[in-house]
Design an enzyme around this catalytic site. Sequence first.
Site, short mmCIF file in Angstrom:
data_model
loop_
_atom_site.label_atom_id
_atom_site.label_comp_id
_atom_site.label_asym_id
_atom_site.label_seq_id
_atom_site.Cartn_x
_atom_site.Cartn_y
_atom_site.Cartn_z
N TYR A 53 57.86 2.75 17.94
CA TYR A 53 57.46 4.08 18.41
C TYR A 53 58.26 5.12 17.66
CZ TYR A 53 53.97 4.41 22.00
OH TYR A 53 52.77 4.47 22.63
N GLU A 55 57.49 8.89 17.73
CA GLU A 55 56.93 10.22 17.96
C GLU A 55 57.80 11.28 17.28
OE1 GLU A 55 56.34 10.70 22.16
OE2 GLU A 55 54.49 9.54 22.13
N ASP A 199 36.64 18.59 3.35
CA ASP A 199 36.70 17.21 3.86
C ASP A 199 36.20 16.33 2.72
OD1 ASP A 199 36.17 14.74 4.97
OD2 ASP A 199 35.31 15.54 6.82
N THR A 225 39.93 10.80 4.57
CA THR A 225 40.23 9.47 5.08
C THR A 225 40.80 8.68 3.91
OG1 THR A 225 37.94 8.83 4.70
CG2 THR A 225 38.53 9.47 6.94
N LYS A 228 38.02 4.95 2.14
CA LYS A 228 36.72 4.97 1.44
C LYS A 228 37.01 4.82 -0.06
CE LYS A 228 34.33 7.52 5.09
NZ LYS A 228 35.28 8.24 5.96
N ARG A 234 42.44 1.94 6.97
CA ARG A 234 41.53 2.79 7.75
C ARG A 234 42.34 3.88 8.42
NH1 ARG A 234 36.34 2.59 9.29
NH2 ARG A 234 36.17 0.90 7.80
N1 DSN Z 1 32.27 8.97 7.75
C1 DSN Z 1 31.13 8.24 8.24
C2 DSN Z 1 30.53 7.42 7.15
O1 DSN Z 1 30.36 8.01 6.13
O2 DSN Z 1 30.18 6.25 7.28
C3 DSN Z 1 31.39 7.60 9.50
O3 DSN Z 1 31.81 8.58 10.41
#
Ligand code: DSN
Length: 417
Positions: A53, A55, A199, A225, A228, A234
């Site tokens: 933990y 925080e 984004d 993210t 990808k 993830r």
């Molecule tokens: N970001 C999405 C996708 O492209 O699969 C899922 O939320």
Amino acid sequence: MDYSNLRTTDPTVADLIQKETDRQRNGLVMIPSENHASVAVLEAMGSALSNKYAEGYPGKRYYTGNQYVDQVEQLAIDRAKQLFGAPHVNVQPNAGSGANLAIYLALLKPGDTVMGLKLDQGGHLTHGHPVNVSGQLYRFIQYGVRKDTQRIDLDEVRAIAKKEKPKMIVTGATAYPRIFDFKAFKEICDEAGALLLADISHFVGLCLSGDHPHPLPHADVVMTTTHKTLRGPRSAIILTNEKHAKAIDRAVFPGTQGGPMEHIIAAKAVCFAEAMTPEFKAYAHQIGLNAQALAAALLAEGITLVSGGTDNHLMLIDCNPLGITGRTGSEALAACGIYTNRNTIPFDQGSAFEPTGIRLGTPALTTRGMGTKEMEIIGRTIAAVLKQPADEATLTQAQKTVRELADAFPLYPELRA
Ligand code: DSN
């Protein structure tokens, strides 16, 4: 990783992990938001750091015993700053949706006007869709693509921004095959007095290889993210400048999250180091070349693509001329081991659940080492299946082609559950 302890303790879970790993190994993952992270990234995720933990932030925690996780998190921050050329990075967001929510919490007040790309024209749920908290807390005005070109029309974006005077314009998408001109969006933001959020979750790898415009220095805040085209664990991160740093940090913790996942942050640090190598740049560049080759192969077979092709890692097949739904097409492909997802296309006559498009891309296949030659074979195979999704002989031939390709480009030889 041989999972020997897991196999002894819980063979049921070990079996399911084995089966899922084999599914990825024996098939062709073409969902454009998926990828195959390195075994080094997987090892960092499966570590004892999960137990801690922590925080707070490095040097300012609410618990004792942080001497090592502080170093891990600081390393991830420093590497991300270097990788993106960003003045400030928060590496704690657990996922893209929560990261976007934290950004809104930091920089907006409930009821503020915001602009984002429509979900059915490529945008994301968190870019203001009414079923998402973003569309409920804020007054989102959605921009879209032109009917004739199926591309974002910056004149329309400018006109909406002039009229609505948004506090923020959200750029980026999950199903848009063309580029975002961040410099042009910034000019519109400046005219309207709006902040620019980029984004870049989908095409982040291409921003790093120079195959998509980089959002910095134009965007006030960048969210990506990490699983990808960045090919890490993830998770997600937020990049910003000194002006918004404090507000962003407070909005992540304690605003929207509790204890950070330090095992995932360690895996992000590994992924950032991987992404700094020339090999990664070459990989991300190849994603784009492969997407071009795949799109060309599909078009040559008479398949219709939204906007006529792609400038990034993904494309959208319009199933209407084929006389099938996105579900029929994507399920026929999955039966052959080709994994895509059904998706809305601009001005879809279907619904989000039963759309008339299929979304597919090249990040995961490129990780396996496949190139333009393989994309031509895959393009022809996909076209054959979509033209005759109920024809047994066609499906059998496609299954054979998939297995041959999968065997020729082995995945995770180190992983045996
Ligand atoms: N970001 C999405 C996708 O492209 O699969 C899922 O939320």
